[in-house]
Design an enzyme around this catalytic site. Structure first.
Site, PDB file in Angstrom:
ATOM      1  N   VAL A 108       0.840  -1.202   0.000  1.00  0.00           N
ATOM      2  CA  VAL A 108       0.000   0.000   0.000  1.00  0.00           C
ATOM      3  C   VAL A 108       0.872   1.248   0.000  1.00  0.00           C
ATOM      4  O   VAL A 108       1.943   1.282   0.623  1.00  0.00           O
ATOM      5  CB  VAL A 108      -0.951  -0.015   1.219  1.00  0.00           C
ATOM      6  CG1 VAL A 108      -1.708   1.308   1.341  1.00  0.00           C
ATOM      7  CG2 VAL A 108      -1.925  -1.176   1.110  1.00  0.00           C
ATOM      8  N   CYS A 109       0.413   2.268  -0.686  1.00  0.00           N
ATOM      9  CA  CYS A 109       1.196   3.493  -0.846  1.00  0.00           C
ATOM     10  C   CYS A 109       1.106   4.372   0.400  1.00  0.00           C
ATOM     11  O   CYS A 109       0.561   5.486   0.375  1.00  0.00           O
ATOM     12  CB  CYS A 109       0.703   4.251  -2.080  1.00  0.00           C
ATOM     13  SG  CYS A 109       1.815   5.571  -2.592  1.00  0.00           S
ATOM     14  N   GLU A 110       1.597   3.859   1.512  1.00  0.00           N
ATOM     15  CA  GLU A 110       1.668   4.560   2.799  1.00  0.00           C
ATOM     16  C   GLU A 110       2.879   4.044   3.560  1.00  0.00           C
ATOM     17  O   GLU A 110       3.114   2.837   3.597  1.00  0.00           O
ATOM     18  CB  GLU A 110       0.410   4.297   3.643  1.00  0.00           C
ATOM     19  CG  GLU A 110      -0.894   4.795   3.059  1.00  0.00           C
ATOM     20  CD  GLU A 110      -1.067   6.298   3.184  1.00  0.00           C
ATOM     21  OE1 GLU A 110      -0.319   6.929   3.949  1.00  0.00           O
ATOM     22  OE2 GLU A 110      -1.967   6.841   2.501  1.00  0.00           O
TER      23      GLU A 110
END
Length: 384
Positions: A332-334
């Site tokens: 996930v882009c976090e």
């Protein structure tokens, strides 16, 4: 905790997915219900921990009732076969529609958390020609010594009715003809491992219910809530929560008055250890200071590490090589999409299967489609 037969079956399943050990769940339920029967206690399973239909079916068949925190949970409990007379409904922000849903179902009790809520329940019950059975959720101002996000019984928390409000609440019983006081409800937090917290709660309950008895309001039911923790560090060594010590402390310290019944709301302690998030390694990334194991499961599948900085035991199901230190992360882009830092795993490579243990509570039920990712499917030990 996961058998070799199951691991072999995993090879053909698209990852990530949730895997439930139904034998462990049923054994946990058997031990739990044997103790509640021993002491004459009642239990209402907290649907918020895991609302998987097959899990709910097993719990309902074991004889537990349901603890709900939304109108949709009440509706799901009824649909899943939980008798209405075993359903309790808590929550600081019950909407009119949700209250009506519960009134139509004829639930055992609303666990009420404020004076305005009691007034609204009375008015809605009157409009429907019903009498609502309520319990007062009391804030006992007890620190459960757990994560601040899952502490619910301190005076600065949003939950419950504080003692200084008792006079105002008592006045409602004289003017509200469509409510009936059934008991008092307490819940001081979650993932509690210090049994002295429950001992303190028992003493505090006796102090607080004394006010109502002295003012002419007999208390038929005491609801202790839930909160018993599980072993996230060594789940294989302690697959079942310490129910015996827990109920022993309650039985020894809670003063039960004649005619009273005692209720509990277990959630995590029932389902946490039977669930696992199984993922596959996409890449192993070697940095200057870190080695990253990048999984195809992310924080959208299991948000507890990102939300609570929670620890979950992680196991490489494929490799038996010498151990190395890794950060285990998701796609996930976090930056918060991280399951563990500096964890020791056997030397890991692309394609290895990895299990994140103790994921049966607040795992699948909190899954989301952030980054438009698919929701992980569930598989069961008795179906593989």
């Amino acid at each position: 905790m996961i058998t070799q037969e199951a691991i072999k079956a995993f090879e053909t399943i698209h990852t990530p997915f949730y895997y439930y050990d139904m034998d462990l769940l049923n054994k946990t339920l058997q031990i739990y219900t044997s103790l509640t029967n021993k002491y004459g206690y009642s239990a209402h399973y907290a649907l918020k921990a895991n609302a998987n239909p097959k899990i709910l079916s097993a719990i309902q068949k074991a004889g537990l009732g349901a603890d709900c925190v939304s109108g949709n949970e009440v509706a799901l409990a009824v649909k899943s076969g939980f008798p209405a007379e075993k359903i309790v409904y808590a929550g600081v922000g019950k909407s009119d529609m949700e209250i009506k849903t519960a009134l139509k179902a004829g639930i055992f009790s609303f666990n009420c958390e404020s004076v305005p809520e009691i007034k609204i329940i009375n008015d809605l019950a009157a409009s429907m020609g019903k009498v609502a059975h309520i319990a007062l959720r009391i804030n006992p101002d007890i620190d459960a010594h757990t994560h601040k996000y899952i502490s619910t019984g301190r005076k600065e928390d949003k939950f419950g009715i504080s003692p200084w409000m008792f006079e105002g609440v008592a006045g409602l019983f004289e003017s509200c003809n469509n409510i009936k006081l059934m008991g008092l409800h307490f819940h001081v937090g979650s993932q509690i491992l210090d049994m002295s917290v429950f001992e303190l709660l028992c003493r505090r309950i006796e102090e607080l219910q004394g006010w109502f008895v002295e003012h002419g309001y007999p208390i038929a039911n005491i609801n202790m809530g839930g909160g018993l923790g599980v072993d996230y560090i060594n789940p294989g060594e302690h697959p079942i929560a310490d129910f015996e010590s827990y109920f022993g402390v309650i039985n020894k310290n809670l003063k039960v008055r004649p005619g009273q019944t005692v209720h509990f709301e277990p959630g995590r302690a029932i389902v946490a250890q039977c669930g696992h998030l199984v993922s596959r390694v996409l890449y192993v990334k070697i940095g200057q200071r870190k080695k990253f194991v990048i999984l195809d499961a992310g924080m959208n599948d299991l948000i507890r590490p990102a939300l609570y900085q929670a620890h979950h035991d992680i196991e490489n199901l494929t490799s038996q090589k010498r151990k190395m230190r890794y950060d285990v992360v998701g796609p996930v882009c976090e930056s918060s999409d991280k399951f563990a830092s500096n964890v020791m795993l056997p030397q890991t490579k692309r394609g290895d299967l990895v299990a994140i243990h103790t994921a049966g509570a607040y795992g699948q039920v909190m899954a989301m489609r952030y980054n438009q990712r698919d929701i992980a499917k569930a598989y069961y030990s008795d179906e593989l």
